[in-house]
Design an enzyme around this catalytic site. Structure first.
Site, PDB file in Angstrom:
ATOM      1  N   SER A  98     -27.760  29.444 -36.631  1.00  0.00           N
ATOM      2  CA  SER A  98     -28.768  29.836 -37.620  1.00  0.00           C
ATOM      3  C   SER A  98     -29.005  31.349 -37.635  1.00  0.00           C
ATOM      4  CB  SER A  98     -30.089  29.127 -37.328  1.00  0.00           C
ATOM      5  OG  SER A  98     -29.890  27.740 -37.249  1.00  0.00           O
ATOM      6  N   GLN A  99     -29.576  31.797 -38.758  1.00  0.00           N
ATOM      7  CA  GLN A  99     -29.946  33.216 -38.903  1.00  0.00           C
ATOM      8  C   GLN A  99     -31.024  33.550 -37.853  1.00  0.00           C
ATOM      9  OE1 GLN A  99     -32.021  33.898 -42.559  1.00  0.00           O
ATOM     10  NE2 GLN A  99     -31.987  36.119 -42.345  1.00  0.00           N
TER      11      GLN A  99
END
Ligand code: SAM
Length: 248
Positions: A98-99
């Site tokens: 994920s970011q």
């Protein structure tokens, strides 16, 4: 003459070792600097989206965890040089890490405490589990893709996270044998909040889960269970996650 050749040979070997070691130290310094810059970027993004988030600055201990965990060690070799860009990266098998901004939001909203037991659904690379392991007592993390689960488990061990427990399986059903949990984090998109996860959340507990459908707006939802087991939900921010798979 033989003796001189011998000495020259060993000098070259020592030289190569020193060179490799110093380039490793320089690379680690660069990565550390990039991690600090990443935290500044995250702080700026949080300021920009504070209306959505409905909260003030992040807890410093959450930002410290992001400064500490070597994200470059949780991504494939060909992604290492992008490890501290504030974006998701491919980790193989059609999945992503994920970011960092989303990892930070989810971790901060989860409010992990020192002795908490936390369940994560969607181990992926193991990075989010490592961040939580810095902040909580123990982390139980489930991944449906066996190869990713094994890879993450190895990486978490190498990085010294002895308080993370990994398992391959369908996280929709949670981890009944280890329940209840103080907090639950789901890092794949669900069409609804899985009832088994609600059941495994302690009274007073918090859950973060992206809810929606792959082709429509998805929202990160904060679920809270009060002391009387009453459930409340709040949409936090629009997000984009890979779907929760499995036969549930
Ligand atoms: N938390 C991860 C990290 O730090 O790298 C990122 C997770 S990635 C966005 C979502 C992960 O959820 C994928 O690895 C995917 O295989 C996994 N997943 C999808 N459905 C699942 C399920 N039913 N149970 C467990 N894991 C699942």
């Amino acid at each position: 003459m033989k003796r001189i050749k011998h000495i020259i040979f060993w000098l070259i070997v020592i030289g190569i070792i020193l060179l490799l070691f110093s380039s490793h130290v320089i690379a680690e310094d660069v990565f550390q600097k990039q991690r600090h810059e990443l935290v500044s970027t995250i702080k700026a993004d949080v300021m920009r989206t504070s209306d959505f988030l409905g909260q003030g600055p992040f807890e410093e201990r959450v930002l410290d965890a992001i400064r500490n965990v070597p994200r470059h060690e949780f991504v494939p070799d060909d992604q290492r040089s992008y490890a501290y860009e504030n974006r998701p990266l491919p980790i193989g098998y059609g999945q992503t890490i994920s970011q960092p901004y989303i990892v930070a939001i989810m971790t901060d909203l989860l409010k992990p405490k020192k002795n908490d037991r936390i369940l994560e659904v969607g181990t992926g690379s193991g990075y989010q589990a490592a961040i939580l392991a810095e902040l909580a007592g123990s982390v139980y993390t489930i991944e449906i893709i066996e190869q990713l689960s094994e890879k993450a488990s190895g990486q978490l061990k190498r990085a010294g996270y002895t308080n993370v427990h990994t398992r391959t399986g369908d996280g929709y059903y949670g981890w009944d044998a280890e329940a209840p949990f103080d907090a639950i984090i789901v890092t794949a998109l669900a069409s609804h909040i899985p009832p088994p996860l609600l059941k495994q959340l302690k009274p007073g507990g918090r859950m973060l889960i992206p809810v929606g459908s792959p082709f429509m707006t998805q929202y990160l939802v904060l679920v809270t269970k009060d002391a009387d087991n009453k459930i409340t939900t709040r949409e936090i921010v629009p997000v984009s996650f890979v779907p929760l798979t499995g036969n549930h």
